[in-house]
Enzyme design. Structure first.
Site, PDB file in Angstrom:
ATOM      1  N   THR A   5       0.810  -1.103   0.053  1.00  0.00           N
ATOM      2  CA  THR A   5       0.038  -0.030   0.273  1.00  0.00           C
ATOM      3  C   THR A   5       1.009   1.331  -0.007  1.00  0.00           C
ATOM      4  O   THR A   5       2.035   1.252   0.020  1.00  0.00           O
ATOM      5  CB  THR A   5      -0.832  -0.007   1.062  1.00  0.00           C
ATOM      6  N   LYS A  37      -8.597   2.680   2.587  1.00  0.00           N
ATOM      7  CA  LYS A  37      -7.540   2.519   3.737  1.00  0.00           C
ATOM      8  C   LYS A  37      -7.338   3.826   4.292  1.00  0.00           C
ATOM      9  O   LYS A  37      -6.589   4.172   5.106  1.00  0.00           O
ATOM     10  CB  LYS A  37      -6.225   2.042   3.198  1.00  0.00           C
ATOM     11  N   GLY A  49      -4.911   6.921   7.950  1.00  0.00           N
ATOM     12  CA  GLY A  49      -4.652   5.951   6.896  1.00  0.00           C
ATOM     13  C   GLY A  49      -3.863   4.882   7.508  1.00  0.00           C
ATOM     14  O   GLY A  49      -3.152   5.162   8.222  1.00  0.00           O
ATOM     15  N   CYS A 164       5.374   1.567  -7.740  1.00  0.00           N
ATOM     16  CA  CYS A 164       5.321   0.535  -6.780  1.00  0.00           C
ATOM     17  C   CYS A 164       4.251  -0.418  -7.230  1.00  0.00           C
ATOM     18  O   CYS A 164       3.017  -0.031  -7.545  1.00  0.00           O
ATOM     19  CB  CYS A 164       4.928   1.174  -5.474  1.00  0.00           C
TER      20      CYS A 164
END
Length: 178
Positions: A5, A37, A49, A164
């Site tokens: 994440t 999230k 978060g 990512c």
């Protein structure tokens, strides 16, 4: 480092934006792409978060909200007491998650190691794409561009999502006024 994440908090112009991607992975497989999230707590007065295991994060949400109620919304005291409990409790110590929290003025990174950290500047991030998003946010903040905290957070999450593999472009962003 938590994998899977990216969570970013950006402060600018009296506002704090907390943004996170929506991807959930198990190993090298994407399980879900639209998870939230980033959430509001304490009657919408605090935004948090999380990065890490989902069930662990929900446990921490509940504990943190209880601390906020116990300490009348005092973000600093609530964060410190949560970190103490998290570190000292035998069962909580095994939770694998990290949180960013803001009341619109203060921003904290809270971890199970007992950390309650404020950012050195006006941005902080966690998760596997956190360093990418943080770098982008710092560049936007230093550039003098006329973007709001929310615009910087969203653009920075896009940069992280481009780099990512554990971060997608399904961004949730909550803005809170300081």
């Amino acid at each position: 480092m938590m994998h899977g994440t990216t969570i970013l908090a950006v402060r600018k112009g009296g506002m704090v934006a907390v943004a996170g991607d929506g991807q959930v992975t198990q190993g090298d497989t994407v399980v879900k792409g639209n998870t939230r999230k980033v959430r509001r707590l304490y009657d919408g007065k605090v935004v948090i978060g999380f990065a890490g295991a989902t069930a662990d994060a929900f446990t921490l949400f509940e504990l943190f909200e209880a601390k906020l109620k116990q300490f009348n919304g005092d973000l600093t005291r609530s964060a410190v007491e949560l970190a103490k409990q998290w570190r000292m409790d035998k069962q909580l110590r095994n939770l694998e998650a990290m949180m960013l929290a803001s009341d619109g003025k203060l921003m904290f990174l809270i971890s199970g190691n007992g950390d309650v950290l404020e950012p050195e500047g006006d941005a902080m991030a966690i998760g596997s794409g956190g360093n990418f998003a943080l770098s982008a946010a710092r560049a936007y903040l230093d550039s003098g561009v006329d973007f709001s905290a929310e615009e910087i957070a969203r653009r920075s999450l896009k940069v992280a999502g481009d780099i990512c593999i554990y971060t997608n472009h399904n961004v949730t962003c909550e803005v809170i006024n300081g």
